[in-house]
Design a protein around this motif. Structure first.
Motif, PDB file in Angstrom:
ATOM      1  N   LYS A 143       0.816  -1.218   0.000  1.00  0.00           N
ATOM      2  CA  LYS A 143       0.000   0.000   0.000  1.00  0.00           C
ATOM      3  C   LYS A 143       0.853   1.275   0.000  1.00  0.00           C
ATOM      4  CE  LYS A 143      -3.940  -2.082   2.316  1.00  0.00           C
ATOM      5  NZ  LYS A 143      -4.937  -2.167   1.315  1.00  0.00           N
ATOM      6  N   ILE A 144       2.149   1.115   0.249  1.00  0.00           N
ATOM      7  CA  ILE A 144       3.055   2.258   0.307  1.00  0.00           C
ATOM      8  C   ILE A 144       3.572   2.553  -1.095  1.00  0.00           C
ATOM      9  CG2 ILE A 144       5.207   3.122   1.295  1.00  0.00           C
ATOM     10  CD1 ILE A 144       4.701   1.150   3.641  1.00  0.00           C
ATOM     11  N   LYS A 145       3.567   3.856  -1.447  1.00  0.00           N
ATOM     12  CA  LYS A 145       3.989   4.262  -2.797  1.00  0.00           C
ATOM     13  C   LYS A 145       5.337   4.967  -2.736  1.00  0.00           C
ATOM     14  CE  LYS A 145      -0.824   5.290  -3.619  1.00  0.00           C
ATOM     15  NZ  LYS A 145      -1.757   6.399  -3.689  1.00  0.00           N
ATOM     16  N   PRO A 146       6.316   4.480  -3.490  1.00  0.00           N
ATOM     17  CA  PRO A 146       7.599   5.195  -3.546  1.00  0.00           C
ATOM     18  C   PRO A 146       7.392   6.588  -4.117  1.00  0.00           C
ATOM     19  CG  PRO A 146       7.755   3.049  -4.631  1.00  0.00           C
ATOM     20  CD  PRO A 146       6.306   3.282  -4.304  1.00  0.00           C
ATOM     21  N   ASN A 147       8.243   7.494  -3.733  1.00  0.00           N
ATOM     22  CA  ASN A 147       8.146   8.867  -4.211  1.00  0.00           C
ATOM     23  C   ASN A 147       9.084   9.056  -5.399  1.00  0.00           C
ATOM     24  OD1 ASN A 147       8.237  11.691  -4.537  1.00  0.00           O
ATOM     25  ND2 ASN A 147       7.624  11.950  -2.416  1.00  0.00           N
ATOM     26  N   THR A 148       8.536   9.414  -6.538  1.00  0.00           N
ATOM     27  CA  THR A 148       9.353   9.592  -7.741  1.00  0.00           C
ATOM     28  C   THR A 148      10.190  10.869  -7.665  1.00  0.00           C
ATOM     29  OG1 THR A 148       7.522  10.695  -8.872  1.00  0.00           O
ATOM     30  CG2 THR A 148       7.751   8.329  -9.207  1.00  0.00           C
ATOM     31  N   TYR A 149       9.893  11.738  -6.696  1.00  0.00           N
ATOM     32  CA  TYR A 149      10.632  12.978  -6.523  1.00  0.00           C
ATOM     33  C   TYR A 149      11.739  12.843  -5.477  1.00  0.00           C
ATOM     34  CZ  TYR A 149      11.647  17.861  -5.478  1.00  0.00           C
ATOM     35  OH  TYR A 149      12.289  19.054  -5.269  1.00  0.00           O
ATOM     36  N   ASN A 150      12.207  11.654  -5.210  1.00  0.00           N
ATOM     37  CA  ASN A 150      13.240  11.453  -4.205  1.00  0.00           C
ATOM     38  C   ASN A 150      14.577  11.993  -4.704  1.00  0.00           C
ATOM     39  OD1 ASN A 150      14.417  10.493  -1.821  1.00  0.00           O
ATOM     40  ND2 ASN A 150      15.028   8.616  -2.824  1.00  0.00           N
ATOM     41  N   PRO A 151      15.186  12.946  -3.983  1.00  0.00           N
ATOM     42  CA  PRO A 151      16.425  13.550  -4.460  1.00  0.00           C
ATOM     43  C   PRO A 151      17.675  12.710  -4.192  1.00  0.00           C
ATOM     44  CG  PRO A 151      15.783  14.565  -2.412  1.00  0.00           C
ATOM     45  CD  PRO A 151      14.684  13.585  -2.781  1.00  0.00           C
ATOM     46  N   ARG A 152      17.543  11.588  -3.497  1.00  0.00           N
ATOM     47  CA  ARG A 152      18.726  10.779  -3.170  1.00  0.00           C
ATOM     48  C   ARG A 152      18.630   9.414  -3.816  1.00  0.00           C
ATOM     49  NH1 ARG A 152      21.970  12.135   1.918  1.00  0.00           N
ATOM     50  NH2 ARG A 152      22.175   9.934   1.895  1.00  0.00           N
ATOM     51  N   TYR A 153      19.769   8.793  -3.924  1.00  0.00           N
ATOM     52  CA  TYR A 153      19.846   7.426  -4.427  1.00  0.00           C
ATOM     53  C   TYR A 153      20.915   6.707  -3.621  1.00  0.00           C
ATOM     54  CZ  TYR A 153      23.993   9.142  -6.799  1.00  0.00           C
ATOM     55  OH  TYR A 153      25.217   9.690  -7.056  1.00  0.00           O
ATOM     56  N   ILE A 154      20.984   5.423  -3.780  1.00  0.00           N
ATOM     57  CA  ILE A 154      21.961   4.630  -3.049  1.00  0.00           C
ATOM     58  C   ILE A 154      22.559   3.623  -4.022  1.00  0.00           C
ATOM     59  CG2 ILE A 154      20.225   3.010  -2.217  1.00  0.00           C
ATOM     60  CD1 ILE A 154      21.766   2.901   0.438  1.00  0.00           C
ATOM     61  N   LYS A 155      23.878   3.513  -4.005  1.00  0.00           N
ATOM     62  CA  LYS A 155      24.571   2.610  -4.938  1.00  0.00           C
ATOM     63  C   LYS A 155      24.561   1.190  -4.406  1.00  0.00           C
ATOM     64  CE  LYS A 155      27.096   6.105  -7.225  1.00  0.00           C
ATOM     65  NZ  LYS A 155      27.877   6.291  -8.357  1.00  0.00           N
ATOM     66  N   ASP A 156      24.895   0.249  -5.269  1.00  0.00           N
ATOM     67  CA  ASP A 156      24.758  -1.181  -4.998  1.00  0.00           C
ATOM     68  C   ASP A 156      25.342  -1.652  -3.669  1.00  0.00           C
ATOM     69  OD1 ASP A 156      23.420  -1.421  -7.376  1.00  0.00           O
ATOM     70  OD2 ASP A 156      25.174  -2.083  -8.496  1.00  0.00           O
ATOM     71  N   ALA A 157      26.608  -1.376  -3.401  1.00  0.00           N
ATOM     72  CA  ALA A 157      27.241  -1.885  -2.180  1.00  0.00           C
ATOM     73  C   ALA A 157      26.575  -1.315  -0.931  1.00  0.00           C
ATOM     74  CB  ALA A 157      28.728  -1.567  -2.184  1.00  0.00           C
ATOM     75  N   LYS A 158      26.296  -0.023  -0.941  1.00  0.00           N
ATOM     76  CA  LYS A 158      25.644   0.594   0.220  1.00  0.00           C
ATOM     77  C   LYS A 158      24.204   0.109   0.354  1.00  0.00           C
ATOM     78  CE  LYS A 158      28.484   4.678   0.691  1.00  0.00           C
ATOM     79  NZ  LYS A 158      28.527   6.137   0.755  1.00  0.00           N
ATOM     80  N   PHE A 159      23.541  -0.120  -0.771  1.00  0.00           N
ATOM     81  CA  PHE A 159      22.179  -0.644  -0.719  1.00  0.00           C
ATOM     82  C   PHE A 159      22.169  -2.034  -0.094  1.00  0.00           C
ATOM     83  CE2 PHE A 159      18.543  -2.902  -2.667  1.00  0.00           C
ATOM     84  CZ  PHE A 159      17.524  -2.130  -2.138  1.00  0.00           C
ATOM     85  N   LYS A 160      23.112  -2.868  -0.469  1.00  0.00           N
ATOM     86  CA  LYS A 160      23.200  -4.220   0.109  1.00  0.00           C
ATOM     87  C   LYS A 160      23.454  -4.150   1.615  1.00  0.00           C
ATOM     88  CE  LYS A 160      24.542  -6.497  -4.138  1.00  0.00           C
ATOM     89  NZ  LYS A 160      25.567  -7.168  -4.907  1.00  0.00           N
ATOM     90  N   LYS A 161      24.267  -3.184   2.046  1.00  0.00           N
ATOM     91  CA  LYS A 161      24.508  -3.003   3.480  1.00  0.00           C
ATOM     92  C   LYS A 161      23.221  -2.589   4.191  1.00  0.00           C
ATOM     93  CE  LYS A 161      29.401  -1.849   3.549  1.00  0.00           C
ATOM     94  NZ  LYS A 161      30.398  -0.840   3.912  1.00  0.00           N
ATOM     95  N   LEU A 162      22.447  -1.730   3.561  1.00  0.00           N
ATOM     96  CA  LEU A 162      21.182  -1.300   4.158  1.00  0.00           C
ATOM     97  C   LEU A 162      20.211  -2.471   4.264  1.00  0.00           C
ATOM     98  CD1 LEU A 162      19.348   0.922   5.267  1.00  0.00           C
ATOM     99  CD2 LEU A 162      18.765   1.522   2.905  1.00  0.00           C
ATOM    100  N   VAL A 163      20.127  -3.299   3.241  1.00  0.00           N
ATOM    101  CA  VAL A 163      19.264  -4.484   3.276  1.00  0.00           C
ATOM    102  C   VAL A 163      19.709  -5.397   4.417  1.00  0.00           C
ATOM    103  CG1 VAL A 163      18.530  -6.559   2.044  1.00  0.00           C
ATOM    104  CG2 VAL A 163      18.670  -4.373   0.830  1.00  0.00           C
ATOM    105  N   SER A 164      21.017  -5.638   4.530  1.00  0.00           N
ATOM    106  CA  SER A 164      21.534  -6.490   5.608  1.00  0.00           C
ATOM    107  C   SER A 164      21.222  -5.907   6.973  1.00  0.00           C
ATOM    108  CB  SER A 164      23.051  -6.653   5.465  1.00  0.00           C
ATOM    109  OG  SER A 164      23.356  -7.385   4.319  1.00  0.00           O
ATOM    110  N   SER A 165      21.370  -4.599   7.092  1.00  0.00           N
ATOM    111  CA  SER A 165      21.090  -3.930   8.358  1.00  0.00           C
ATOM    112  C   SER A 165      19.636  -4.123   8.771  1.00  0.00           C
ATOM    113  CB  SER A 165      21.407  -2.439   8.217  1.00  0.00           C
ATOM    114  OG  SER A 165      20.990  -1.728   9.343  1.00  0.00           O
ATOM    115  N   ILE A 166      18.734  -4.002   7.813  1.00  0.00           N
ATOM    116  CA  ILE A 166      17.306  -4.171   8.109  1.00  0.00           C
ATOM    117  C   ILE A 166      16.998  -5.617   8.483  1.00  0.00           C
ATOM    118  CG2 ILE A 166      15.024  -4.194   6.984  1.00  0.00           C
ATOM    119  CD1 ILE A 166      15.935  -1.504   5.673  1.00  0.00           C
TER     120      ILE A 166
END
Length: 98
Positions: free
Chosen positions: A7-30
């Motif tokens: 039910k949650i909608k991502p925001n297409t106006y998000n000014p930030r992004y995250i690259k692959d290695a940092k994204f994987k770290k965030l997934v692991s952290s969660i």
């Protein structure tokens, strides 16, 4: 409050992004500490569009979570929503590496 991730909608106006290695770290952290999401919920507007937490949302989807804690920001104007999105993504201060 918890909400189905579908039910949650991502925001297409998000000014930030995250690259692959940092994204994987965030997934692991969660995956390792999902309770953190209760303390720092995804912020959405009344239409359930994300104002704060786009990258955490993406990581939660990747981690396979079905529900997420959300905080609904009610009564904000479009200008206030844009301001929130920008200010939520600005990093103030410096790290104390010592």
């Amino acid at each position: 409050m918890k909400l189905s991730i579908s039910k949650i909608k991502p925001n297409t106006y998000n000014p930030r992004y995250i690259k692959d290695a940092k994204f994987k770290k965030l997934v692991s952290s969660i995956k390792e500490f999902p309770e953190m999401l209760e303390l720092r919920p995804i912020v959405v507007d009344e239409e359930m569009t994300i104002l704060g937490g786009n990258m955490r949302y993406r990581a939660c989807v990747e981690a396979g979570l079905k529900e997420l804690p959300v905080k609904i920001a009610k009564g904000l104007t479009e200008k206030q929503k844009r301001e929130f999105i920008i200010k939520d993504n600005v990093g103030f201060g410096d790290w104390d590496w010592a």
